[in-house]
Motif scaffolding. Sequence first.
Motif, mmCIF file in Angstrom:
data_model
loop_
_atom_site.group_PDB
_atom_site.id
_atom_site.type_symbol
_atom_site.label_atom_id
_atom_site.label_comp_id
_atom_site.label_asym_id
_atom_site.label_seq_id
_atom_site.Cartn_x
_atom_site.Cartn_y
_atom_site.Cartn_z
ATOM 1 N N ILE A 188 -9.764 13.762 27.497
ATOM 2 C CA ILE A 188 -9.363 15.027 26.884
ATOM 3 C C ILE A 188 -8.598 15.876 27.896
ATOM 4 O O ILE A 188 -7.574 16.481 27.566
ATOM 5 N N GLU A 189 -9.051 15.896 29.122
ATOM 6 C CA GLU A 189 -8.331 16.638 30.166
ATOM 7 C C GLU A 189 -6.929 16.054 30.361
ATOM 8 O O GLU A 189 -5.945 16.795 30.451
ATOM 9 N N ALA A 190 -6.826 14.723 30.400
ATOM 10 C CA ALA A 190 -5.516 14.073 30.565
ATOM 11 C C ALA A 190 -4.605 14.356 29.371
ATOM 12 O O ALA A 190 -3.403 14.617 29.542
ATOM 13 N N TRP A 191 -5.153 14.334 28.149
ATOM 14 C CA TRP A 191 -4.372 14.637 26.938
ATOM 15 C C TRP A 191 -3.820 16.053 27.001
ATOM 16 O O TRP A 191 -2.640 16.285 26.750
ATOM 17 N N ASN A 192 -4.674 17.007 27.360
ATOM 18 C CA ASN A 192 -4.232 18.399 27.417
ATOM 19 C C ASN A 192 -3.199 18.602 28.527
ATOM 20 O O ASN A 192 -2.195 19.286 28.328
ATOM 21 N N ALA A 193 -3.418 18.004 29.679
ATOM 22 C CA ALA A 193 -2.465 18.130 30.788
ATOM 23 C C ALA A 193 -1.107 17.552 30.405
ATOM 24 O O ALA A 193 -0.061 18.140 30.699
ATOM 25 N N ALA A 194 -1.118 16.406 29.727
ATOM 26 C CA ALA A 194 0.142 15.781 29.303
ATOM 27 C C ALA A 194 0.882 16.660 28.304
ATOM 28 O O ALA A 194 2.113 16.792 28.373
ATOM 29 N N ALA A 195 0.142 17.282 27.391
ATOM 30 C CA ALA A 195 0.778 18.127 26.374
ATOM 31 C C ALA A 195 1.503 19.297 27.005
ATOM 32 O O ALA A 195 2.652 19.581 26.674
ATOM 33 N N HIS A 196 0.859 19.984 27.938
ATOM 34 C CA HIS A 196 1.554 21.152 28.461
ATOM 35 C C HIS A 196 2.405 20.855 29.683
ATOM 36 O O HIS A 196 3.125 21.728 30.158
ATOM 37 N N SER A 197 2.420 19.622 30.161
ATOM 38 C CA SER A 197 3.430 19.264 31.166
ATOM 39 C C SER A 197 4.724 18.838 30.477
ATOM 40 O O SER A 197 5.808 18.987 31.028
#
Length: 114
Positions: free
Chosen positions: A52-61
Amino acid sequence: MQTTPDPLPGLPAPIASYFTHETTNPAAVARCFTDDALVVDERHEHRGRAAIEAWNAAAHSKYTFTTQLLAAESDGARTTVRAKVMGNFPVSPIELRFRFTLADGLIARLEIAP
């Protein structure tokens, strides 16, 4: 520029925290979820805090976006938040429904869909 929305009054704490941090802090977003939580977004599943952390980081990067919270409805452990998401992605702006299921004071499941 990414901005954090003002949470709607009465939102359960982990959901309000999710929206407060969704565009700024992937680690804080992940802490809103249970260890084995599931996020379903764009027909992809992300299970567990690390995913979930990786998904969120990818979305806002990848994208710059803002979320305007419009309304929320709760039914027991389930809360649906309707929001307008605007940013530099192809279908912007879009109205989405964030369907949360809570367990033990955290988010156990989140499904994001139009």
